[in-house]
Enzyme design. Structure first.
Site, short mmCIF file in Angstrom:
data_model
loop_
_atom_site.label_atom_id
_atom_site.label_comp_id
_atom_site.label_asym_id
_atom_site.label_seq_id
_atom_site.Cartn_x
_atom_site.Cartn_y
_atom_site.Cartn_z
N ASP A 81 -0.27 5.23 0.70
CA ASP A 81 -0.56 6.29 1.67
C ASP A 81 -0.66 5.73 3.08
O ASP A 81 -1.50 4.87 3.36
CB ASP A 81 -1.87 7.00 1.29
N ASP A 104 0.86 -1.18 0.00
CA ASP A 104 0.00 0.00 0.00
C ASP A 104 0.90 1.23 0.00
O ASP A 104 2.10 1.15 0.31
CB ASP A 104 -0.90 -0.02 1.24
N THR A 114 -2.61 0.86 -4.64
CA THR A 114 -3.13 2.02 -3.93
C THR A 114 -4.52 2.41 -4.41
O THR A 114 -4.86 2.19 -5.57
CB THR A 114 -2.16 3.22 -4.10
N LYS A 162 -10.30 -0.43 -2.88
CA LYS A 162 -10.35 -1.05 -1.56
C LYS A 162 -11.54 -0.48 -0.79
O LYS A 162 -11.80 0.71 -0.89
CB LYS A 162 -9.06 -0.77 -0.79
N ASP A 215 -1.88 -0.30 6.13
CA ASP A 215 -1.98 0.48 7.37
C ASP A 215 -3.41 0.71 7.83
O ASP A 215 -3.62 1.11 8.97
CB ASP A 215 -1.31 1.85 7.19
#
Length: 234
Positions: free
Chosen positions: A16, A14, A117, A149, A174
């Site tokens: 960000d 991922d 992403t 996502k 995250d």
């Protein structure tokens, strides 16, 4: 899972909040957008936006802030946010702790890498100036799959482009949204929370940072996922 032994084949990252500390830039953008819409961003709404795709983020904002989501307003809001985040991402973006070393470790190990992403391609290209395109074999952005996502499409697409079985890949995430996507795809999942906590789960590997991440940690992540799946079958 008991019928096959997963072998670590690749790592799906991922962006960000995982590799780059860019959620803070998005925070500026969405708070300014909220004010453009005549509202103030609340803590709860901000947390709901973390990890969301662009379309989902706008939907959440309009709904939760009580703004009429007529098409013209949503389109204008999307354009405002993209322009502001483009300005904020022009130039070096801060890294998350240990991210550079983790990427270099995976490349040195000869493992294929993908960037996965929810951020759209135009903004991801700006971030890649910091990340380094040479560190990834492929990248999949939120506007390049049917659904972002928490849908697993991005991770499934990345594994396909790498020519790998997604079950032999470890995803590093995250956010709750990203973890849901990676889990649904069938990846092993390493969770390194950034802005908000991610609930613990025995099927995943949780870390405080990427500092010290090793190939052994990645392989252990796959074994943890497999052992959990086998225990659920008993």
């Amino acid at each position: 899972m008991s019928a096959r032994m997963a072998q670590l084949a690749g790592v799906l990252w991922d962006m960000d909040g995982t590799l780059l500390d860019s959620e803070k830039l998005w925070d500026i953008g969405v708070r300014e957008l909220a004010r453009e819409l005549g509202r103030e961003m609340t803590r709860e709404v901000r947390h709901a936006l973390i990890g969301a795709s662009g379309a989902d983020a706008l939907r959440i904002m309009f709904t939760e802030l009580g703004v009429d989501p007529h098409p013209e307003a949503v389109e204008a809001a999307g354009a405002f946010l993209e322009q502001r985040v483009t300005e904020l991402m022009t130039g070096p973006i801060p890294w998350r702790p240990g991210a550079v070393e983790a990427l270099e470790m995976v490349r040195a190990a000869g493992l294929p890498c993908a960037l996965v992403t929810n951020t759209k391609r135009s903004l991801t290209e700006l971030a890649l100036e910091t990340l380094g395109r040479h560190r990834f074999d492929v990248s999949v952005c939120g506007d390049e799959v049917p659904h972002g996502k928490p849908d697993p499409a991005g991770y499934l697409r990345a594994a396909q482009l790498l020519g790998l079985d997604v079950r032999d890949c470890v995803a590093v995430e995250d956010s709750v949204t990203g973890v849901a996507a990676a889990t649904a795809a069938g990846c092993g999942v390493i969770v390194v929370p950034c802005e908000i906590p991610v609930p613990p789960d025995p099927a995943r590997t949780h870390r405080d940072t990427l500092i010290g991440l090793s190939r052994d940690d990645l392989e252990l992540c796959l074994r943890t996922r497999r052992q959990y799946a086998e225990s659920r079958m008993c």
